[in-house]
Design a protein around this motif. Sequence first.
Motif, PDB file in Angstrom:
ATOM      1  N   VAL A  47       0.855  -1.187   0.000  1.00  0.00           N
ATOM      2  CA  VAL A  47       0.000   0.000   0.000  1.00  0.00           C
ATOM      3  C   VAL A  47       0.891   1.237   0.000  1.00  0.00           C
ATOM      4  O   VAL A  47       1.687   1.443   0.921  1.00  0.00           O
ATOM      5  N   GLN A  48       0.768   2.037  -1.051  1.00  0.00           N
ATOM      6  CA  GLN A  48       1.585   3.235  -1.235  1.00  0.00           C
ATOM      7  C   GLN A  48       0.679   4.460  -1.346  1.00  0.00           C
ATOM      8  O   GLN A  48      -0.537   4.333  -1.405  1.00  0.00           O
ATOM      9  N   ASP A  49       1.296   5.627  -1.393  1.00  0.00           N
ATOM     10  CA  ASP A  49       0.504   6.837  -1.652  1.00  0.00           C
ATOM     11  C   ASP A  49      -0.164   6.742  -3.012  1.00  0.00           C
ATOM     12  O   ASP A  49      -1.344   7.036  -3.166  1.00  0.00           O
ATOM     13  N   HIS A  50       0.616   6.325  -4.023  1.00  0.00           N
ATOM     14  CA  HIS A  50       0.109   6.223  -5.391  1.00  0.00           C
ATOM     15  C   HIS A  50       0.447   4.842  -5.937  1.00  0.00           C
ATOM     16  O   HIS A  50       1.577   4.361  -5.775  1.00  0.00           O
ATOM     17  N   CYS A  51      -0.491   4.216  -6.611  1.00  0.00           N
ATOM     18  CA  CYS A  51      -0.292   2.848  -7.081  1.00  0.00           C
ATOM     19  C   CYS A  51       0.770   2.754  -8.167  1.00  0.00           C
ATOM     20  O   CYS A  51       1.365   1.689  -8.372  1.00  0.00           O
ATOM     21  N   ASP A  52       1.022   3.860  -8.875  1.00  0.00           N
ATOM     22  CA  ASP A  52       1.993   3.804  -9.972  1.00  0.00           C
ATOM     23  C   ASP A  52       3.410   4.196  -9.530  1.00  0.00           C
ATOM     24  O   ASP A  52       4.319   4.246 -10.355  1.00  0.00           O
ATOM     25  N   PHE A  53       3.606   4.470  -8.245  1.00  0.00           N
ATOM     26  CA  PHE A  53       4.951   4.817  -7.773  1.00  0.00           C
ATOM     27  C   PHE A  53       5.828   3.569  -7.746  1.00  0.00           C
ATOM     28  O   PHE A  53       5.432   2.520  -7.254  1.00  0.00           O
ATOM     29  N   LYS A  54       7.047   3.701  -8.289  1.00  0.00           N
ATOM     30  CA  LYS A  54       8.003   2.600  -8.265  1.00  0.00           C
ATOM     31  C   LYS A  54       9.364   3.138  -7.834  1.00  0.00           C
ATOM     32  O   LYS A  54       9.886   4.072  -8.460  1.00  0.00           O
ATOM     33  N   PRO A  55       9.941   2.580  -6.770  1.00  0.00           N
ATOM     34  CA  PRO A  55      11.303   2.980  -6.401  1.00  0.00           C
ATOM     35  C   PRO A  55      12.245   2.739  -7.573  1.00  0.00           C
ATOM     36  O   PRO A  55      12.189   1.691  -8.218  1.00  0.00           O
ATOM     37  N   SER A  56      13.079   3.710  -7.859  1.00  0.00           N
ATOM     38  CA  SER A  56      13.928   3.631  -9.050  1.00  0.00           C
ATOM     39  C   SER A  56      15.230   2.884  -8.829  1.00  0.00           C
ATOM     40  O   SER A  56      15.912   2.537  -9.788  1.00  0.00           O
ATOM     41  N   TRP A  57      15.588   2.613  -7.577  1.00  0.00           N
ATOM     42  CA  TRP A  57      16.924   2.080  -7.298  1.00  0.00           C
ATOM     43  C   TRP A  57      16.955   0.558  -7.154  1.00  0.00           C
ATOM     44  O   TRP A  57      18.028  -0.023  -6.968  1.00  0.00           O
ATOM     45  N   PHE A  58      15.797  -0.096  -7.251  1.00  0.00           N
ATOM     46  CA  PHE A  58      15.760  -1.564  -7.302  1.00  0.00           C
ATOM     47  C   PHE A  58      14.535  -1.991  -8.093  1.00  0.00           C
ATOM     48  O   PHE A  58      13.616  -1.201  -8.318  1.00  0.00           O
ATOM     49  N   THR A  59      14.522  -3.234  -8.536  1.00  0.00           N
ATOM     50  CA  THR A  59      13.402  -3.745  -9.321  1.00  0.00           C
ATOM     51  C   THR A  59      12.436  -4.517  -8.429  1.00  0.00           C
ATOM     52  O   THR A  59      12.851  -5.149  -7.449  1.00  0.00           O
ATOM     53  N   SER A  60      11.173  -4.470  -8.790  1.00  0.00           N
ATOM     54  CA  SER A  60      10.150  -5.186  -8.028  1.00  0.00           C
ATOM     55  C   SER A  60       8.972  -5.486  -8.934  1.00  0.00           C
ATOM     56  O   SER A  60       8.617  -4.683  -9.803  1.00  0.00           O
ATOM     57  N   ASN A  61       8.351  -6.652  -8.733  1.00  0.00           N
ATOM     58  CA  ASN A  61       7.177  -7.020  -9.523  1.00  0.00           C
ATOM     59  C   ASN A  61       5.913  -7.087  -8.673  1.00  0.00           C
ATOM     60  O   ASN A  61       4.922  -7.697  -9.069  1.00  0.00           O
ATOM     61  N   ILE A  62       5.957  -6.444  -7.506  1.00  0.00           N
ATOM     62  CA  ILE A  62       4.821  -6.490  -6.595  1.00  0.00           C
ATOM     63  C   ILE A  62       3.725  -5.519  -7.029  1.00  0.00           C
ATOM     64  O   ILE A  62       4.009  -4.388  -7.443  1.00  0.00           O
ATOM     65  N   GLU A  63       2.478  -5.972  -6.905  1.00  0.00           N
ATOM     66  CA  GLU A  63       1.349  -5.107  -7.225  1.00  0.00           C
ATOM     67  C   GLU A  63       1.144  -4.100  -6.105  1.00  0.00           C
ATOM     68  O   GLU A  63       1.045  -4.472  -4.932  1.00  0.00           O
ATOM     69  N   ALA A  64       1.115  -2.833  -6.478  1.00  0.00           N
ATOM     70  CA  ALA A  64       0.918  -1.769  -5.496  1.00  0.00           C
ATOM     71  C   ALA A  64      -0.531  -1.296  -5.524  1.00  0.00           C
ATOM     72  O   ALA A  64      -1.194  -1.289  -6.559  1.00  0.00           O
ATOM     73  N   VAL A  65      -1.010  -0.887  -4.351  1.00  0.00           N
ATOM     74  CA  VAL A  65      -2.359  -0.372  -4.190  1.00  0.00           C
ATOM     75  C   VAL A  65      -2.254   1.027  -3.596  1.00  0.00           C
ATOM     76  O   VAL A  65      -1.439   1.264  -2.691  1.00  0.00           O
ATOM     77  N   SER A  66      -3.050   1.955  -4.094  1.00  0.00           N
ATOM     78  CA  SER A  66      -3.002   3.304  -3.553  1.00  0.00           C
ATOM     79  C   SER A  66      -3.638   3.335  -2.161  1.00  0.00           C
ATOM     80  O   SER A  66      -4.540   2.552  -1.848  1.00  0.00           O
ATOM     81  N   LYS A  67      -3.168   4.264  -1.359  1.00  0.00           N
ATOM     82  CA  LYS A  67      -3.711   4.412  -0.008  1.00  0.00           C
ATOM     83  C   LYS A  67      -5.202   4.728  -0.048  1.00  0.00           C
ATOM     84  O   LYS A  67      -5.981   4.240   0.780  1.00  0.00           O
ATOM     85  N   VAL A  68      -5.613   5.532  -1.031  1.00  0.00           N
ATOM     86  CA  VAL A  68      -7.029   5.885  -1.157  1.00  0.00           C
ATOM     87  C   VAL A  68      -7.873   4.647  -1.412  1.00  0.00           C
ATOM     88  O   VAL A  68      -8.907   4.428  -0.765  1.00  0.00           O
ATOM     89  N   ASP A  69      -7.439   3.804  -2.359  1.00  0.00           N
ATOM     90  CA  ASP A  69      -8.189   2.579  -2.655  1.00  0.00           C
ATOM     91  C   ASP A  69      -8.213   1.640  -1.455  1.00  0.00           C
ATOM     92  O   ASP A  69      -9.238   1.002  -1.163  1.00  0.00           O
ATOM     93  N   PHE A  70      -7.092   1.547  -0.772  1.00  0.00           N
ATOM     94  CA  PHE A  70      -7.000   0.632   0.371  1.00  0.00           C
ATOM     95  C   PHE A  70      -7.997   1.014   1.460  1.00  0.00           C
ATOM     96  O   PHE A  70      -8.664   0.145   2.042  1.00  0.00           O
TER      97      PHE A  70
END
Length: 337
Positions: A47-70
């Motif tokens: 759960v992140q602030d925005h579902c499309d945010f991706k940390p740029s310094w490592f790779t990840s394939n996890i599905e993110a959910v926005s805080k609003v949706d959560f």
Amino acid sequence: MSESKLLLKRRFWFLAFPDIKKPIGGIKQIHRISEVINTLGFSSYIVQDHCDFKPSWFTSNIEAVSKVDFFQTIKLDKLRDVIILPETFISALKEIYPSIPKIIFNQNGGYTYGIQGAKYPSPSHIHNYYHDPIVKQVWCVSEFDRLFLSRAMQLPTSKVFRIFNSVESTLEQLPLKKNLICYMPRKNKNHSDVVIELLKKQSFLEGWKILPITGLSHSDVLNVLSFCQFFLSFGHPEGFGLPIAESLSLGCSIVGYNGLGGKELFDFAGRYGCSYSVDYGDFYGFVHGLSSLIHASQLNSSDYIYQSTKMAEQIRSIYSESSMTNSVLDAIEAIAI
């Protein structure tokens, strides 16, 4: 429904907001553990602030959910869902879906009772939060913190689980080391500034280069570490000390703060003559420790290379992906809802 079928349907929600671009090791490990949970056949989301945010310094394939949706859209079920929140979110324990089971993921025991400069509940309130029935488990990432949680905070040992961090260095053959000493200035920068200035004046470092690691991707950090002979650790407090573990896994000797949570790493490396622990605030300790290890490495270079290589192999074996996977599975299978 059988317990096994219920387990397969379980969903885990890691709270990881706000969205922060700068490297934070704990965030990367949340992604890695979330990935492990998915590979085990469960469902895991961040759960992140925005579902499309991706940390740029490592790779990840996890599905993110926005805080609003959560908080506004997704419907959680107390028989299916588990919320995993960091130790720094403890004051919101009763406010975030009060009826949904929780896991406190305490990645840094030093932050259990708050971070300097931030407002936190009193120690007695925090103690009560950890013992609340809605908290099904408390996860940590080092033996030091496991003992702290089970002994000092008197949590039942059946409720406290050590999740093994895995190092991501996969080199079986380390490259030839250079006369490089590296460090990360993002923690206790005022300390590293002092120590680096002191080291610049030392004659024993003639021919050596001191390299700050900053602004690099995780893969680039590992590449730099693979060529360095020594890593200066300034992290304190640390729940584990992933940069320490990654340095050791790539054959670097370490000098500096163990951060408490990294004591097991310093102790292990010390058996191979590859570590020198410095008390917090002992700036000269860095100078003396580095001088001692450099002298040892030059006195018998072939033996030192052999010992550091064996040490690196053992670190990669202990803090491996399989160790992480097994520890996560043990914790999940023990959740009682």
